[in-house]
Design an enzyme around this catalytic site. Structure first.
Site, PDB file in Angstrom:
ATOM      1  N   CYS A  79      -6.210   1.102  -3.582  1.00  0.00           N
ATOM      2  CA  CYS A  79      -5.916  -0.247  -3.571  1.00  0.00           C
ATOM      3  C   CYS A  79      -6.461  -1.090  -2.686  1.00  0.00           C
ATOM      4  O   CYS A  79      -7.729  -1.329  -3.167  1.00  0.00           O
ATOM      5  CB  CYS A  79      -4.340   0.053  -2.772  1.00  0.00           C
ATOM      6  SG  CYS A  79      -3.425  -1.487  -3.318  1.00  0.00           S
ATOM      7  N   HIS A 171      -1.242   4.253  -4.940  1.00  0.00           N
ATOM      8  CA  HIS A 171      -1.246   5.137  -3.549  1.00  0.00           C
ATOM      9  C   HIS A 171      -0.660   6.755  -3.840  1.00  0.00           C
ATOM     10  O   HIS A 171       0.476   6.823  -3.389  1.00  0.00           O
ATOM     11  CB  HIS A 171      -0.246   4.405  -2.671  1.00  0.00           C
ATOM     12  CG  HIS A 171      -0.742   3.077  -2.236  1.00  0.00           C
ATOM     13  ND1 HIS A 171      -1.604   2.822  -1.155  1.00  0.00           N
ATOM     14  CD2 HIS A 171      -0.543   1.967  -2.885  1.00  0.00           C
ATOM     15  CE1 HIS A 171      -1.953   1.582  -1.146  1.00  0.00           C
ATOM     16  NE2 HIS A 171      -1.039   0.792  -1.957  1.00  0.00           N
ATOM     17  N   GLU A 173      -1.119   8.888  -2.044  1.00  0.00           N
ATOM     18  CA  GLU A 173      -0.850   9.344  -0.584  1.00  0.00           C
ATOM     19  C   GLU A 173       0.488   9.208  -0.055  1.00  0.00           C
ATOM     20  O   GLU A 173       1.009   9.707   0.820  1.00  0.00           O
ATOM     21  CB  GLU A 173      -1.859   8.783   0.577  1.00  0.00           C
ATOM     22  CG  GLU A 173      -1.746   7.502   1.004  1.00  0.00           C
ATOM     23  CD  GLU A 173      -2.075   6.381  -0.001  1.00  0.00           C
ATOM     24  OE1 GLU A 173      -2.395   6.801  -1.324  1.00  0.00           O
ATOM     25  OE2 GLU A 173      -2.040   5.055   0.009  1.00  0.00           O
TER      26      GLU A 173
END
Ligand code: GLN
Length: 196
Positions: A79, A171, A173
């Site tokens: 991002c 994302h 994560e």
């Protein structure tokens, strides 16, 4: 092998815990001399203008570009991290960025009405779709000839690779699917083997 996570701003803690969960040694990177200690570097999501300015302020931008150009580093940007890695940023070329990934990105490309969304993405090299989260995400509007598109949405490419550079608009994560990080660890492993 050591994986660094750039920890100046953004969601670096989530990246660090996913990499640790996968069993690698993780080091938070803030200073130029710390860049030399890692084989792979994750640039997290956050706010790309702020992150870029902090990178310049700490002198870490030059250290990353030098180590990458010496062939000793794999880099994954998510991002805001993808924006920081890009060669060109549409409409805000003046914001500090590394310029390593041969793409042009458009920031906040999904419009204000769609601040965040979840998607099941078909990803090149994965057997089953990847469930991912987009938050005020960029999209890629130009890819150089050495850039491989690994996934796209209707607006354009959102996951790309150029040799030892990996970047996603989304994302991983913030989810529980570790396959993107696993792919990145393999790229970093290749870089670390080259050093021997
Ligand atoms: N919109 C942010 C930027 O342009 C990126 C958002 C994110 O990293 N989740 O920097």
């Amino acid at each position: 092998m050591v994986i660094g996570v750039l920890a100046l701003q953004g969601d670096f803690r989530e990246h660090a815990s996913m990499a640790r969960f996968l069993g690698v040694e993780v080091r938070l990177v803030r200073l130029p001399e710390e860049v030399g200690l890692v084989d792979g570097l994750i640039i997290p999501g956050g706010e790309s203008t702020t992150m870029g300015k902090l990178m310049v302020k700490y002198g870490v931008d030059r250290a990353i570009v030098d180590r990458f150009n010496a062939g000793k580093l794999a880099i994954y940007g998510t991002c805001a991290g993808m924006i920081v890695l890009a060669r060109d940023i549409e409409g805000s070329q003046a914001q500090p960025h590394l310029g390593l990934l041969d793409v042009t990105v458009q920031r906040n490309a999904f419009g204000r009405q769609k601040e965040s969304s979840e998607e099941d993405l078909e990803v090149q090299g994965l057997d089953t779709p990847l469930h991912v989260l987009f938050i005020r995400a960029p999209v890629i509007v130009r890819t150089g000839s050495s850039v491989e598109v690994l996934a796209r949405v209707t607006q354009g490419p959102v996951y790309v690779q150029q040799g030892r550079l990996l970047a996603s608009s989304f994302h991983p994560e913030l989810g529980s699917d570790t396959r993107v990080h696993e792919h990145f660890l393999r790229l970093a492993e290749q870089s670390s083997n080259q050093e021997v």
